[in-house]
Design an enzyme around this catalytic site. Sequence first.
Site, PDB file in Angstrom:
ATOM      1  N   CYS A  75       0.859  -1.181   0.000  1.00 31.90           N
ATOM      2  CA  CYS A  75       0.000   0.000   0.000  1.00 31.90           C
ATOM      3  C   CYS A  75       0.892   1.227   0.000  1.00 31.90           C
ATOM      4  O   CYS A  75       1.737   1.362   0.888  1.00 31.90           O
ATOM      5  CB  CYS A  75      -0.802   0.056   1.295  1.00 31.90           C
ATOM      6  SG  CYS A  75      -2.456  -0.517   1.146  1.00 31.90           S
ATOM      7  N   CYS A  81      -2.297   5.575   6.730  1.00 30.47           N
ATOM      8  CA  CYS A  81      -3.490   4.837   7.127  1.00 30.47           C
ATOM      9  C   CYS A  81      -3.373   4.336   8.557  1.00 30.47           C
ATOM     10  O   CYS A  81      -4.254   4.560   9.377  1.00 30.47           O
ATOM     11  CB  CYS A  81      -3.710   3.676   6.163  1.00 30.47           C
ATOM     12  SG  CYS A  81      -4.914   2.469   6.694  1.00 30.47           S
ATOM     13  N   CYS A  84      -2.500  -0.968   9.049  1.00 31.68           N
ATOM     14  CA  CYS A  84      -1.443  -1.980   9.148  1.00 31.68           C
ATOM     15  C   CYS A  84      -0.225  -1.299   9.765  1.00 31.68           C
ATOM     16  O   CYS A  84       0.317  -0.367   9.191  1.00 31.68           O
ATOM     17  CB  CYS A  84      -1.042  -2.462   7.759  1.00 31.68           C
ATOM     18  SG  CYS A  84      -2.331  -3.339   6.894  1.00 31.68           S
ATOM     19  N   CYS A 167      -7.366  -1.136  -0.686  1.00 35.09           N
ATOM     20  CA  CYS A 167      -6.620  -1.582   0.489  1.00 35.09           C
ATOM     21  C   CYS A 167      -5.984  -2.943   0.185  1.00 35.09           C
ATOM     22  O   CYS A 167      -6.661  -3.850  -0.302  1.00 35.09           O
ATOM     23  CB  CYS A 167      -7.618  -1.685   1.632  1.00 35.09           C
ATOM     24  SG  CYS A 167      -7.044  -2.553   3.064  1.00 35.09           S
ATOM     25  N   GLN A 290     -15.857 -13.284  12.060  1.00 28.46           N
ATOM     26  CA  GLN A 290     -14.409 -13.086  12.014  1.00 28.46           C
ATOM     27  C   GLN A 290     -14.001 -12.507  10.663  1.00 28.46           C
ATOM     28  O   GLN A 290     -14.548 -12.913   9.636  1.00 28.46           O
ATOM     29  CB  GLN A 290     -13.700 -14.421  12.232  1.00 28.46           C
ATOM     30  CG  GLN A 290     -13.929 -15.020  13.614  1.00 28.46           C
ATOM     31  CD  GLN A 290     -12.998 -14.432  14.656  1.00 28.46           C
ATOM     32  OE1 GLN A 290     -12.231 -13.519  14.396  1.00 28.46           O
ATOM     33  NE2 GLN A 290     -13.072 -14.969  15.860  1.00 28.46           N
ATOM     34  N   TYR A 319     -17.704 -17.095  26.197  1.00 32.44           N
ATOM     35  CA  TYR A 319     -17.480 -15.940  25.306  1.00 32.44           C
ATOM     36  C   TYR A 319     -17.670 -16.414  23.859  1.00 32.44           C
ATOM     37  O   TYR A 319     -16.800 -16.232  23.016  1.00 32.44           O
ATOM     38  CB  TYR A 319     -16.063 -15.365  25.483  1.00 32.44           C
ATOM     39  CG  TYR A 319     -15.645 -15.168  26.912  1.00 32.44           C
ATOM     40  CD1 TYR A 319     -15.911 -13.957  27.568  1.00 32.44           C
ATOM     41  CD2 TYR A 319     -15.005 -16.176  27.622  1.00 32.44           C
ATOM     42  CE1 TYR A 319     -15.532 -13.766  28.888  1.00 32.44           C
ATOM     43  CE2 TYR A 319     -14.627 -16.000  28.942  1.00 32.44           C
ATOM     44  CZ  TYR A 319     -14.886 -14.801  29.576  1.00 32.44           C
ATOM     45  OH  TYR A 319     -14.508 -14.625  30.880  1.00 32.44           O
ATOM     46  N   GLU A 340     -22.586 -16.218  26.180  1.00 31.11           N
ATOM     47  CA  GLU A 340     -22.213 -14.961  25.528  1.00 31.11           C
ATOM     48  C   GLU A 340     -23.081 -13.844  26.092  1.00 31.11           C
ATOM     49  O   GLU A 340     -24.263 -14.033  26.342  1.00 31.11           O
ATOM     50  CB  GLU A 340     -22.406 -15.128  24.001  1.00 31.11           C
ATOM     51  CG  GLU A 340     -22.521 -13.869  23.185  1.00 31.11           C
ATOM     52  CD  GLU A 340     -21.279 -12.990  23.218  1.00 31.11           C
ATOM     53  OE1 GLU A 340     -20.163 -13.510  23.089  1.00 31.11           O
ATOM     54  OE2 GLU A 340     -21.447 -11.768  23.384  1.00 31.11           O
ATOM     55  N   ASP A 389     -12.772 -17.914  24.824  1.00 30.18           N
ATOM     56  CA  ASP A 389     -12.248 -16.986  23.800  1.00 30.18           C
ATOM     57  C   ASP A 389     -12.645 -15.576  24.228  1.00 30.18           C
ATOM     58  O   ASP A 389     -13.480 -14.932  23.591  1.00 30.18           O
ATOM     59  CB  ASP A 389     -12.847 -17.353  22.425  1.00 30.18           C
ATOM     60  CG  ASP A 389     -12.306 -16.488  21.300  1.00 30.18           C
ATOM     61  OD1 ASP A 389     -11.352 -15.718  21.524  1.00 30.18           O
ATOM     62  OD2 ASP A 389     -12.836 -16.581  20.173  1.00 30.18           O
ATOM     63  N   CYS A 416      -6.807 -13.201  22.129  1.00 29.94           N
ATOM     64  CA  CYS A 416      -6.359 -12.189  21.163  1.00 29.94           C
ATOM     65  C   CYS A 416      -5.363 -11.249  21.837  1.00 29.94           C
ATOM     66  O   CYS A 416      -4.969 -10.246  21.268  1.00 29.94           O
ATOM     67  CB  CYS A 416      -7.549 -11.425  20.595  1.00 29.94           C
ATOM     68  SG  CYS A 416      -8.607 -10.711  21.840  1.00 29.94           S
TER      69      CYS A 416
HETATM   70  N1  SAH Z   1     -15.631 -17.012  20.082  1.00 25.81           N
HETATM   71  C1  SAH Z   1     -16.258 -16.050  19.226  1.00 25.81           C
HETATM   72  C2  SAH Z   1     -16.119 -14.593  19.650  1.00 25.81           C
HETATM   73  C3  SAH Z   1     -15.134 -14.232  20.693  1.00 25.81           C
HETATM   74  S1  SAH Z   1     -14.972 -12.499  20.912  1.00 25.81           S
HETATM   75  C4  SAH Z   1     -15.787 -16.206  17.808  1.00 25.81           C
HETATM   76  O1  SAH Z   1     -14.744 -16.802  17.563  1.00 25.81           O
HETATM   77  O2  SAH Z   1     -16.461 -15.745  16.914  1.00 25.81           O
HETATM   78  C5  SAH Z   1     -15.364 -12.348  22.621  1.00 25.81           C
HETATM   79  C6  SAH Z   1     -16.842 -12.387  22.914  1.00 25.81           C
HETATM   80  O3  SAH Z   1     -17.008 -12.292  24.335  1.00 25.81           O
HETATM   81  C7  SAH Z   1     -17.640 -11.237  22.341  1.00 25.81           C
HETATM   82  O4  SAH Z   1     -18.684 -11.765  21.556  1.00 25.81           O
HETATM   83  C8  SAH Z   1     -18.187 -10.490  23.562  1.00 25.81           C
HETATM   84  O5  SAH Z   1     -19.478  -9.974  23.355  1.00 25.81           O
HETATM   85  C9  SAH Z   1     -18.200 -11.566  24.618  1.00 25.81           C
HETATM   86  N2  SAH Z   1     -18.125 -11.156  26.038  1.00 25.81           N
HETATM   87  C10 SAH Z   1     -17.474 -10.088  26.562  1.00 25.81           C
HETATM   88  N3  SAH Z   1     -17.541 -10.110  27.897  1.00 25.81           N
HETATM   89  C11 SAH Z   1     -18.236 -11.217  28.252  1.00 25.81           C
HETATM   90  C12 SAH Z   1     -18.629 -11.801  29.506  1.00 25.81           C
HETATM   91  N4  SAH Z   1     -18.298 -11.226  30.653  1.00 25.81           N
HETATM   92  N5  SAH Z   1     -19.317 -12.960  29.485  1.00 25.81           N
HETATM   93  C13 SAH Z   1     -19.649 -13.553  28.301  1.00 25.81           C
HETATM   94  N6  SAH Z   1     -19.313 -13.045  27.099  1.00 25.81           N
HETATM   95  C14 SAH Z   1     -18.619 -11.896  27.065  1.00 25.81           C
END
Ligand code: SAH
Length: 475
Positions: A75, A81, A84, A167, A290, A319, A340, A389, A416
């Site tokens: 780019c 930007c 990245c 992009c 994603q 999560y 969630e 997650d 992450c």
């Molecule tokens: N595993 C999923 C998304 C993970 S992102 C995937 O791969 O698509 C993290 C997620 O945690 C988000 O959707 C967010 O809304 C949720 N989250 C955040 N705090 C939380 C909590 N205290 N309890 C449950 N979920 C939560």
Amino acid sequence: MECFMKKNDMVKVTIEDIGVNGEGIGKVDGYTLFIKDAVIGDVVEAKVTKAKKNYGYARLVNIADESEFRVTPRCDVARQCGGCQIQAMSYARQLEYKNEKVRNNLIRLGGVPQELLDEVMEPVCGMEEPYRYRNKAQFPVGTDREGNIITGFYAGRTHQIIPHMDCAIGRAENKEILNIIISFMKEFGLSPYDETSHKGLIRHILIRTGYRTGEIMVCIVINGNGIPHGDTLAERLAEIPGMTSVTYSVNREKTNVIMGREAGLLWGQAYITDYIGDIKYQISPLSFYQVNPVQTERLYETALEYAGLHGDETVWDLYCGIGTISLFLAQKAKHVYGVEIVPQAIEDAKKNAQINGIENARFYVGKAEDVLPEKYENDGIHADIIVVDPPRKGCEESVLHTMVKMQPERIVYVSCDSATLARDVKYLRGSGYEVKRVKGVDMFPHTGHTEVVCLLSKLKSSKHIEVELKMDKLI
Ligand code: SAH
């Protein structure tokens, strides 16, 4: 002691390290400077922009001696930007950097012994083609100084639009779509939105693509109730191969939030379809999905492999978002329970389970810290495997506490942010679990972000756990 470095000082510095966001780090007489866009190994001239007592920031002015890891970014607007942060670093070095980051955090913050980590850590999984990977892009629409309609991206931390339609990490066809919309606006006199006056119609253009299916969705965010001659626009967009859904979203608020709540269909259907592995997902303009589908599949495969399922396990996916990992796991487990906090995401999760004919997954709306103890203590649902997650801040300690109480055989931690992963690993290692496997998956090439999967297994004899559990019962 007074700081010897001042704002606007020019310095010459060798970049010796890489910061958490991919920036270069160098030292001048022991004083640390963070320099964006400088690559490890560069010798650069830089101008100090901020000088604190022990460290400061500087702007790259000239590269006196180029690092062997420096490459020309694809780019030409990569620096402006800021999307990245490390496009000027060779991809091989980027991967090494991501590996080092995870490793250092697990050792320093997680207290994982180096010898153990060297044994269990697998090489980071990079992309063969680390460009054009994003399946989603949001382009702001505005005007330049001469009043021409433009679209592109916001210059780092501002709302000034830099015109740019191609992009390097986004889809190539985005440019064609944007050109059609901009020409249409000119032809029919549709105004771009102006943030200051809160006038004008077209605010943003959202484009999403199903990588496996090739289906494309365009959603135009408007400050109004509809798009004049919208049918004509839709007809033109429909000419693009793969176009499946053309919608608009009404956002009349003075806000930085891009999407509005109400949506209308202009052409085709209201959603696109895509697959991760064998699981099919319906994606609407507002759904979370994603952004790097190729690597997402690898991430989930790794999580599934680490979970080591045989078919008779009860698995928790905390999560869980729209249930992506849950549905992946459900193919190999007896029961999956997803938790969630966002109700809309759970609705999507249930719908996705249904369209895939998956009947052994259940989803609960609520905080992991509330739902998990409630289901365990009141309903007696146990766990053989727990997958988490969490967002960047990691798990609440109370969640980790409940997880340990449930005594799953394995915990698969998808993260992450390896710093908070390391913190949570420290807790779990102190509670009878040990790190067995670790693998980074590069979900966001050219950015400083690193995704990582970590497997922890229950130690066979964990005396102190039993004591802790008894204490819990006594209380
Ligand atoms: N595993 C999923 C998304 C993970 S992102 C995937 O791969 O698509 C993290 C997620 O945690 C988000 O959707 C967010 O809304 C949720 N989250 C955040 N705090 C939380 C909590 N205290 N309890 C449950 N979920 C939560």
